[in-house]
Design an enzyme around this catalytic site. Structure first.
Site, mmCIF file in Angstrom:
data_model
loop_
_atom_site.group_PDB
_atom_site.id
_atom_site.type_symbol
_atom_site.label_atom_id
_atom_site.label_comp_id
_atom_site.label_asym_id
_atom_site.label_seq_id
_atom_site.Cartn_x
_atom_site.Cartn_y
_atom_site.Cartn_z
ATOM 1 N N HIS A 1 -35.206 14.422 4.778
ATOM 2 C CA HIS A 1 -36.088 14.729 3.635
ATOM 3 C C HIS A 1 -37.484 15.127 4.129
ATOM 4 O O HIS A 1 -38.065 16.125 3.714
ATOM 5 C CB HIS A 1 -36.174 13.531 2.696
ATOM 6 C CG HIS A 1 -37.240 13.669 1.659
ATOM 7 N ND1 HIS A 1 -37.147 14.551 0.615
ATOM 8 C CD2 HIS A 1 -38.456 13.079 1.546
ATOM 9 C CE1 HIS A 1 -38.243 14.472 -0.124
ATOM 10 N NE2 HIS A 1 -39.064 13.596 0.422
ATOM 11 N N SER A 2 -38.031 14.318 5.014
ATOM 12 C CA SER A 2 -39.343 14.599 5.603
ATOM 13 C C SER A 2 -39.362 13.879 6.941
ATOM 14 O O SER A 2 -38.372 13.253 7.330
ATOM 15 C CB SER A 2 -40.472 14.071 4.707
ATOM 16 O OG SER A 2 -40.512 12.649 4.782
ATOM 17 N N SER B 1 -48.184 16.292 -4.783
ATOM 18 C CA SER B 1 -47.076 15.392 -4.454
ATOM 19 C C SER B 1 -46.349 14.773 -5.645
ATOM 20 O O SER B 1 -45.135 14.618 -5.587
ATOM 21 C CB SER B 1 -47.572 14.258 -3.560
ATOM 22 O OG SER B 1 -47.816 14.752 -2.277
ATOM 23 N N GLU C 1 -41.452 19.269 15.456
ATOM 24 C CA GLU C 1 -41.637 18.672 16.791
ATOM 25 C C GLU C 1 -43.072 18.199 16.975
ATOM 26 O O GLU C 1 -43.306 17.157 17.590
ATOM 27 C CB GLU C 1 -41.308 19.689 17.897
ATOM 28 C CG GLU C 1 -39.831 20.010 18.031
ATOM 29 C CD GLU C 1 -38.973 18.760 18.204
ATOM 30 O OE1 GLU C 1 -39.420 17.817 18.889
ATOM 31 O OE2 GLU C 1 -37.882 18.710 17.614
HETATM 32 C C1 TPP Z 1 -43.406 10.900 -9.519
HETATM 33 C C2 TPP Z 1 -42.881 10.738 -8.135
HETATM 34 N N1 TPP Z 1 -41.901 9.823 -7.888
HETATM 35 C C3 TPP Z 1 -41.424 9.667 -6.643
HETATM 36 C C4 TPP Z 1 -41.918 10.399 -5.611
HETATM 37 C C5 TPP Z 1 -41.377 10.203 -4.203
HETATM 38 N N2 TPP Z 1 -40.510 11.351 -3.831
HETATM 39 C C6 TPP Z 1 -41.007 12.359 -3.112
HETATM 40 S S1 TPP Z 1 -39.876 13.561 -2.860
HETATM 41 C C7 TPP Z 1 -38.693 12.730 -3.709
HETATM 42 C C8 TPP Z 1 -37.305 13.309 -3.875
HETATM 43 C C9 TPP Z 1 -37.287 14.610 -4.601
HETATM 44 O O1 TPP Z 1 -36.019 15.200 -4.518
HETATM 45 P P1 TPP Z 1 -35.714 16.634 -5.043
HETATM 46 O O2 TPP Z 1 -36.467 16.897 -6.280
HETATM 47 O O3 TPP Z 1 -34.242 16.799 -5.111
HETATM 48 O O4 TPP Z 1 -36.334 17.621 -3.932
HETATM 49 P P2 TPP Z 1 -35.900 17.831 -2.404
HETATM 50 O O5 TPP Z 1 -36.709 16.873 -1.596
HETATM 51 O O6 TPP Z 1 -34.440 17.568 -2.308
HETATM 52 O O7 TPP Z 1 -36.270 19.227 -2.057
HETATM 53 C C10 TPP Z 1 -39.190 11.511 -4.174
HETATM 54 C C11 TPP Z 1 -38.411 10.533 -4.946
HETATM 55 C C12 TPP Z 1 -42.947 11.336 -5.901
HETATM 56 N N3 TPP Z 1 -43.463 12.122 -4.957
HETATM 57 N N4 TPP Z 1 -43.394 11.489 -7.155
#
Ligand code: TPP
Ligand code: MG
Length: 450
Positions: free
Chosen positions: A340-341, A211, A125
């Site tokens: 997701h975020s 990240s 929030e």
């Molecule tokens: C190398 C890289 N590629 C893409 C991203 C963008 N990104 C951030 S989170 C995410 C999805 C990750 O999904 P998952 O591993 O299933 O974790 P969850 O968010 O479901 O917990 C992506 C593609 C990143 N942070 N780093």
């Protein structure tokens, strides 16, 4: 000393909980450590070459010849089973699997899971109101965090992805420090240099989140190898999502840890999505657990919404990882209930009915509450007063964090080199001149003075 039993056909393996069984003597004597650390253990030596035998002599596989053409079938329809202890109503299914934790321990699990949930609501929030820049909730995955964290020793090292705040909370990271990190205030251990949710805590052996996906996986393999060499009875746990498991770094980490025989637990949170990419577009095999046998790793799939199943699997994996020096793979099946975020709107790619099912009918918190209620350990009144008290505690920490000053901007330039380089020093001076020149645009009074 050791024996390996590995099923010959992938198809056969899929019915088993553990895909390879290896028993190796615990690592005790320093000379043995030295030998294990630098050489391959005897059981994994190359098979002896004997050209007189009409059997394959290839150094890369130990197998027999066959005279019929057959491709190995990946079994993705009736795949690796999901280990659970409780049903959705919180009843223990098989008493032999009940971890029989004390009332005090179970209440602590519940309080940590719900506290995480409350902290998530307030910080989510606060991002919506523009008070912090970004946030990621952990809704629906509380069982994977608390069940696994409780099964570890405090000296074990944690490498997280970013959706494991409950692990850090279980280890004792205070609410004030969670808030300080998200607010990037002067109390933040990272000195305000990271995006929100990129926590780290040296004292709690929790390596700072970064990240770029999956970078923690080979790092964890390296750390586990170092811990094995120190012989201090410590393990590493490495969390990652099913999406991150598609990165090349995941392969590097899995293969290094298996061949170097590292005491490491790979903990995959399979929550159904990688931002908007559903699992059916992420992989074509039987999830992540199916990859373990390919690396020669003991692997298991568990119900991540069953905190006791997660606890049992992690405890056993941790015990054996250290005693036998080998990695384990746990795939915890769960569901990401939140977006997701704060940069995502999941209504664009999934139905409300789907989310509601997990929120209302198969939630790790309600499952544990059913378990506690059935034992007379928790009542409606307890629930009401705990909700009120936990919200108040989180709100107080939130208000303290918001009032606190930001770190001194000078800290942008420190901690990279022991002594500041001339280049960095020039950049710092230039920043201060700029801030001085345009001071009406910079709220310098909100930052700590030098
Ligand atoms: C190398 C890289 N590629 C893409 C991203 C963008 N990104 C951030 S989170 C995410 C999805 C990750 O999904 P998952 O591993 O299933 O974790 P969850 O968010 O479901 O917990 C992506 C593609 C990143 N942070 N780093
Ligand atoms: Mg995911």
């Amino acid at each position: 000393m050791a024996a390996v039993v590995v099923s010959s056909m992938m198809g056969k393996m899929y019915g088993l909980c553990f895909h390879a069984v290896r028993q190796t003597a615990g690592l005790k004597a320093p000379w043995l450590l030295h030998r294990r650390a630098f050489r391959i253990s005897a059981v994994h030596r190359q098979q002896p070459f004997d050209s007189s035998l009409e059997k394959p002599q290839f150094p890369g596989a130990s197998a027999d010849f066959v005279d019929h053409l057959e491709f190995i079938q990946p079994n993705v329809i009736s795949g690796i089973p999901v280990y659970r202890v409780m049903d959705r109503q919180g009843n223990i299914i098989n008493p032999s699997q009940d971890p029989q934790l004390s009332k005090e321990t179970v209440l602590n699990f519940y309080q940590k899971m719900t506290m995480l949930n409350t902290m998530d609501r307030i910080l989510y929030e606060s991002q919506r109101q523009g008070r912090i820049s970004f946030y990621m909730t952990n809704y629906g995955e509380e069982g994977t965090h608390i069940g696994s964290a409780a099964a570890l020793e405090p000296t074990d090292m944690v490498f997280g992805q970013y959706r494991e705040a409950g692990v850090l909370m279980y280890r004792g990271f205070p609410l004030d420090l969670f808030m300080a990190q998200c607010y990037a205030n002067a109390d933040d251990l990272g000195k305000g240099r990271q995006m929100p949710v990129h926590y780290g805590c040296k004292d709690l052996n929790f390596v700072t989140i970064s990240s770029p996906l999956a970078t923690q996986i080979p790092q964890a393999a390296g750390a586990a190898y170092a811990l094995k060499r120190e012989n201090l009875n410590r393990a590493v746990i490495c969390y990652f999502g099913e999406g991150a498991a598609s990165e090349g770094d995941a392969h590097a980490g899995f293969n290094f840890s298996a061949t170097l025989e590292c005491p490491l637990i790979f903990f995959c949170r399979n929550n159904g999505y990688a931002i908007s990419t559903p699992t059916n577009e992420q992989y074509r095999g039987d999830g992540i657990a199916a990859r373990g046998p390919g690396y020669g790793m003991l692997s298991i799939r568990v119900d991540g919404n069953d905190v006791f199943a997660v606890y049992n699997a992690t405890k056993e994996a941790r015990r054996r990882a250290v005693a036998e020096n080998q990695p384990f793979l746990i795939e915890a099946m769960t569901y990401r209930i939140g977006h997701h975020s704060t940069s995502d709107d999941s209504s664009a790619y999934r139905s409300v009915d789907e989310v509601n099912y997990w929120d209302k009918q198969d939630h790790p918190i309600s499952r544990l509450r059913h378990y506690m209620t059935a034992r007379g350990w928790w009542s409606e009144d307890d629930e009401r007063s705990w909700r009120k008290q936990s919200r108040k505690t989180v709100m107080e920490a939130f208000e303290r964090a918001e009032r606190r000053l930001k770190p001194n901007p000078e800290l942008l330039f420190t901690d990279v080199y022991q002594e500041m380089t001339p280049g960095l020093s020039r950049q710092r001076d230039s920043m201060w001149r700029h801030v001085q020149q345009y001071k009406e645009h910079y709220p310098v009074d909100q930052y700590e003075k030098q």
